[in-house]
Design an enzyme around this catalytic site. Structure first.
Site, short mmCIF file in Angstrom:
data_model
loop_
_atom_site.label_atom_id
_atom_site.label_comp_id
_atom_site.label_asym_id
_atom_site.label_seq_id
_atom_site.Cartn_x
_atom_site.Cartn_y
_atom_site.Cartn_z
N GLY A 46 0.85 -1.20 0.00
CA GLY A 46 0.00 0.00 0.00
C GLY A 46 0.88 1.24 0.00
N GLN A 51 2.81 10.06 1.80
CA GLN A 51 4.10 9.38 1.98
C GLN A 51 5.11 9.76 0.89
OE1 GLN A 51 2.07 5.32 2.49
NE2 GLN A 51 3.92 5.09 3.71
N CYS A 94 5.23 -0.23 7.84
CA CYS A 94 4.97 1.00 7.08
C CYS A 94 6.27 1.43 6.40
CB CYS A 94 4.48 2.10 8.02
SG CYS A 94 4.11 3.65 7.18
N LEU A 95 6.17 1.77 5.12
CA LEU A 95 7.36 2.19 4.38
C LEU A 95 7.91 3.50 4.95
CD1 LEU A 95 6.03 1.31 0.82
CD2 LEU A 95 7.60 -0.04 2.23
N HIS A 136 -5.10 1.48 7.22
CA HIS A 136 -3.76 2.02 7.46
C HIS A 136 -3.48 3.17 6.47
CE1 HIS A 136 0.76 1.32 8.12
NE2 HIS A 136 0.73 2.06 7.02
N GLU A 137 -3.80 2.95 5.18
CA GLU A 137 -3.54 3.98 4.16
C GLU A 137 -4.45 5.19 4.36
OE1 GLU A 137 -0.87 3.57 2.69
OE2 GLU A 137 -0.67 1.43 3.06
N HIS A 140 -3.06 7.52 6.85
CA HIS A 140 -2.02 8.43 6.31
C HIS A 140 -2.65 9.71 5.77
CE1 HIS A 140 1.76 6.25 6.52
NE2 HIS A 140 1.25 5.18 5.95
O1 K1U Z 1 3.78 2.28 4.09
C1 K1U Z 1 2.69 1.78 3.86
O2 K1U Z 1 1.66 2.37 4.15
C2 K1U Z 1 2.64 0.44 3.19
C3 K1U Z 1 2.56 -0.74 4.16
C4 K1U Z 1 1.14 -1.23 4.17
C5 K1U Z 1 0.75 -2.13 5.31
C6 K1U Z 1 1.36 -3.34 5.52
C7 K1U Z 1 0.95 -4.18 6.56
C8 K1U Z 1 -0.09 -3.78 7.36
C9 K1U Z 1 -0.69 -2.58 7.16
C10 K1U Z 1 -0.28 -1.75 6.12
C11 K1U Z 1 3.52 -1.79 3.64
O3 K1U Z 1 3.41 -2.24 2.56
S1 K1U Z 1 4.78 -2.32 4.71
C12 K1U Z 1 5.59 -3.62 3.76
C13 K1U Z 1 4.82 -4.88 3.73
O4 K1U Z 1 3.92 -5.10 4.53
C14 K1U Z 1 5.11 -5.91 2.70
C15 K1U Z 1 6.16 -5.76 1.81
C16 K1U Z 1 6.41 -6.74 0.86
C17 K1U Z 1 5.64 -7.87 0.79
C18 K1U Z 1 4.61 -8.04 1.68
C19 K1U Z 1 4.34 -7.07 2.64
ZN ZN Z 2 2.14 3.32 6.13
#
Ligand code: K1U
Ligand code: ZN
Length: 172
Positions: A46, A51, A94-95, A136-137, A140
């Site tokens: 996401g 972001q 979260c990135l 979650h998004e 943000h």
């Molecule tokens: O930064 C963000 O908002 C993105 C975030 C989204 C998220 C993940 C897990 C729970 C709630 C929200 C991410 O993508 S973090 C990275 C991640 O979860 C992932 C990366 C690669 C493969 C699978 C998962």
């Molecule tokens: Zn996030």
């Protein structure tokens, strides 16, 4: 398409409420596509416009496990129109909070109304990982990070570590 730099906490731009999109035009469609490319590259499942430093109510999601499974979702002006009474807990990442994870409790199911990339009104009712990621998004877009939904003790510990790693990176 272009890769956009992802902001990391603490950054005041991540704490700001984003503005609604007036209409879904070519500029918004390009932003959505650039965000998808940035999200796949990160990699993540996401990404919300704040972001990448854009204060507009736009987000993208793809929870597909492989490239062949990709089903990108593009949303502008999303609104939660219904939440379940039952909650669920998921270990979120979260990135913008790199290398930190924590359990967050949210409604298990949600119904979301939004504009798609053509500007058409759509609704999805979802549960599981997609329900977690969409909430979650959407947080943000209101300047809320998942660490704002955990104890202040854990939040401050994570923020201290993020400040330290930013200082170390700046010193290189
Ligand atoms: O930064 C963000 O908002 C993105 C975030 C989204 C998220 C993940 C897990 C729970 C709630 C929200 C991410 O993508 S973090 C990275 C991640 O979860 C992932 C990366 C690669 C493969 C699978 C998962
Ligand atoms: Zn996030």
């Amino acid at each position: 398409m272009a890769l956009l730099p992802i902001l990391t906490a603490p950054d005041p731009r991540l704490k700001t409420k984003a503005k609604p999109v007036d209409r879904v035009d070519d500029e918004i469609r390009r932003l959505m596509d650039d965000m998808l490319e940035t999200m796949y590259d990160a990699p993540g499942i996401g990404l919300a416009a704040p972001q990448v430093g854009v204060s507009q109510r736009v987000l993208v999601i793809d929870t597909g496990k492989t490239e062949a499974d990709r089903k990108p979702i593009r949303m502008a002006n999303p609104e939660i129109v219904w939440v379940s009474e039952v909650d669920s807990s998921y270990e979120e990442g979260c990135l913008s909070v790199p290398s930190h994870y924590a359990d967050v409790v949210r409604p298990a199911q949600v119904k979301v109304r939004y504009l798609d990339h053509q500007g058409e009104i759509r609704e999805i009712e979802t549960d599981g990982l997609l329900a977690t990621v969409v909430q979650h998004e959407m947080d943000h877009l209101d300047g809320v990070l998942f660490i704002d939904r955990i104890s202040s003790l854990k939040r401050n510990m994570i923020l201290r570590k993020l400040v330290k790693s930013k200082k170390e990176e700046a010193a290189v």
